[in-house]
Design a protein around this motif. Structure first.
Motif, PDB file in Angstrom:
ATOM      1  N   GLU A  32       0.788  47.982 -47.810  1.00  0.00           N
ATOM      2  CA  GLU A  32       1.757  46.884 -47.766  1.00  0.00           C
ATOM      3  C   GLU A  32       3.179  47.402 -47.715  1.00  0.00           C
ATOM      4  OE1 GLU A  32       3.137  43.754 -51.055  1.00  0.00           O
ATOM      5  OE2 GLU A  32       1.068  43.414 -50.377  1.00  0.00           O
ATOM      6  N   GLY A  33       3.960  46.818 -46.801  1.00  0.00           N
ATOM      7  CA  GLY A  33       5.368  47.174 -46.675  1.00  0.00           C
ATOM      8  C   GLY A  33       6.250  45.956 -46.785  1.00  0.00           C
ATOM      9  N   ASP A  52       6.110  59.225 -38.814  1.00  0.00           N
ATOM     10  CA  ASP A  52       7.472  59.751 -38.690  1.00  0.00           C
ATOM     11  C   ASP A  52       8.208  59.086 -37.526  1.00  0.00           C
ATOM     12  OD1 ASP A  52       7.043  61.418 -40.838  1.00  0.00           O
ATOM     13  OD2 ASP A  52       6.635  63.201 -39.619  1.00  0.00           O
ATOM     14  N   HIS A  53       7.478  58.824 -36.440  1.00  0.00           N
ATOM     15  CA  HIS A  53       8.099  58.123 -35.313  1.00  0.00           C
ATOM     16  C   HIS A  53       8.515  56.717 -35.735  1.00  0.00           C
ATOM     17  CE1 HIS A  53       8.857  57.063 -31.099  1.00  0.00           C
ATOM     18  NE2 HIS A  53       8.349  55.882 -31.422  1.00  0.00           N
ATOM     19  N   ALA A  54       7.645  56.038 -36.493  1.00  0.00           N
ATOM     20  CA  ALA A  54       7.962  54.691 -36.973  1.00  0.00           C
ATOM     21  C   ALA A  54       9.228  54.706 -37.827  1.00  0.00           C
ATOM     22  CB  ALA A  54       6.791  54.133 -37.777  1.00  0.00           C
ATOM     23  N   ALA A  59      10.767  51.019 -37.468  1.00  0.00           N
ATOM     24  CA  ALA A  59       9.690  50.035 -37.316  1.00  0.00           C
ATOM     25  C   ALA A  59       9.346  49.421 -38.672  1.00  0.00           C
ATOM     26  CB  ALA A  59       8.461  50.688 -36.703  1.00  0.00           C
ATOM     27  N   ASP A  60       8.944  48.177 -38.644  1.00  0.00           N
ATOM     28  CA  ASP A  60       8.548  47.477 -39.855  1.00  0.00           C
ATOM     29  C   ASP A  60       7.054  47.549 -40.108  1.00  0.00           C
ATOM     30  OD1 ASP A  60      11.241  46.413 -40.128  1.00  0.00           O
ATOM     31  OD2 ASP A  60      10.701  45.117 -38.437  1.00  0.00           O
ATOM     32  N   ALA A  61       6.289  47.807 -39.042  1.00  0.00           N
ATOM     33  CA  ALA A  61       4.830  47.832 -39.167  1.00  0.00           C
ATOM     34  C   ALA A  61       4.225  48.763 -38.130  1.00  0.00           C
ATOM     35  CB  ALA A  61       4.251  46.429 -39.001  1.00  0.00           C
ATOM     36  N   LEU A  89       5.290  54.121 -47.935  1.00  0.00           N
ATOM     37  CA  LEU A  89       5.833  53.377 -49.071  1.00  0.00           C
ATOM     38  C   LEU A  89       7.341  53.604 -49.217  1.00  0.00           C
ATOM     39  CD1 LEU A  89       2.984  53.931 -51.695  1.00  0.00           C
ATOM     40  CD2 LEU A  89       3.462  51.856 -50.378  1.00  0.00           C
ATOM     41  N   ALA A  90       7.761  54.835 -48.981  1.00  0.00           N
ATOM     42  CA  ALA A  90       9.183  55.156 -49.137  1.00  0.00           C
ATOM     43  C   ALA A  90      10.049  54.382 -48.149  1.00  0.00           C
ATOM     44  CB  ALA A  90       9.407  56.652 -48.964  1.00  0.00           C
ATOM     45  N   HIS A  91       9.476  54.097 -46.974  1.00  0.00           N
ATOM     46  CA  HIS A  91      10.233  53.392 -45.938  1.00  0.00           C
ATOM     47  C   HIS A  91       9.776  51.945 -45.770  1.00  0.00           C
ATOM     48  CE1 HIS A  91      12.413  56.983 -44.591  1.00  0.00           C
ATOM     49  NE2 HIS A  91      11.305  57.631 -44.925  1.00  0.00           N
ATOM     50  N   ASN A  92       8.906  51.497 -46.692  1.00  0.00           N
ATOM     51  CA  ASN A  92       8.497  50.095 -46.728  1.00  0.00           C
ATOM     52  C   ASN A  92       7.857  49.640 -45.412  1.00  0.00           C
ATOM     53  OD1 ASN A  92       8.234  47.949 -48.465  1.00  0.00           O
ATOM     54  ND2 ASN A  92      10.239  47.059 -48.022  1.00  0.00           N
TER      55      ASN A  92
END
Length: 253
Positions: A32-33, A52-54, A59-61, A89-92
């Motif tokens: 979950e983000g 890493d690309h996201a 990106a959100d998902a 998790l760190a980047h939600n």
């Protein structure tokens, strides 16, 4: 344009119907983000490179075919798995994963997309009477040679396939299962099908192909399963208006 996490999950659940098939991993929202989603990337596997690309593109998902928490694997979140989940998790960032439901979708699925690329017609399930058959069968009309099928696979998947057969017959009927579907070859041979296509090969697969006179093609697990996630990105963009794109993290396997 944006949607909530719950709205996107409901969209995927309605689209892919994961409750209709038994799988080896949980399908749906695996990590979950953030609540609001406007940018989605899709890929074959939830690797560190894809995550890493996201992060780089904000990106959100992420939507993938191969996610986490497979049956029989070590459940401890350590090492490589810890780093991947920690980054999410760190980047939600939300992680959505759909395995077999993406393989079998009649339009966007890996099997359907591979058939479209190779010009296979009259698609039905290989497993008769099973509406959620993981392997498929179809036809080439007119029939084609084994060399022509090799050329089609090479051209469309950008991958030279392994081809094994003890005969030179033309190919009219074909069965296939993307990814690691080599175990379906004997079922295809028992049905008198001319050729079987999948991603991977096992030692015994070659013997089945030789002894049961069926053309066998192994075109790469990753290469045969790129197109479902790509189709989902295009569909999300069209239907929801989100910024969605497919990212191909190459894998020679």
């Amino acid at each position: 344009m944006s949607v909530t996490r719950t709205e996107l999950l409901c969209f995927f659940e309605k689209l892919l119907s994961p409750n209709k098939i038994k799988d080896y991993c949980p399908n749906g929202l695996q990590v979950e983000g953030k609540q609001t989603i406007s940018k989605v990337i899709t890929g074959v596997s939830a690797t560190q490179a894809l995550i890493d690309h996201a992060v780089c593109v904000n990106a959100d998902a992420i939507f993938v075919h191969h996610g986490y928490f497979w049956k029989g694997e070590d459940p401890c979140i350590t090492g490589m798995k810890k780093k991947r989940i920690e980054t999410l998790l760190a980047h939600n960032i939300n992680l959505f994963a759909y395995h077999l439901p993406l393989d079998i979708h009649p339009e966007l699925g890996n099997n359907a997309q591979l058939a479209k690329l190779l010009g296979i017609n009259n698609l039905t399930g290989l497993e008769e009477g099973n509406p959620n058959s993981v392997a498929m069968r179809g036809e080439f009309s007119p029939s084609i040679s084994a060399d022509e099928l090799t050329q089609r696979i090479t051209l469309n998947l950008n991958r030279q396939p392994l081809h094994e057969s003890s005969n030179k017959k033309q190919i009219s009927t074909v069965a296939w299962c993307t990814g690691g579907g080599q175990g379906y070859i004997q079922q295809a041979a028992d049905l008198g099908i001319d050729a079987f296509i999948t991603g991977e090969v096992s030692e015994q697969t070659i013997h089945v192909a030789r002894e049961m006179n069926i053309h066998f093609y192994a075109a790469g697990h990753h290469a045969t399963e790129r197109y479902g996630a790509k189709a989902v990105a295009e569909y999300v963009n069209q239907q929801l208006g989100l910024e969605a794109s497919f990212v191909d993290i190459d894998n020679p396997a």
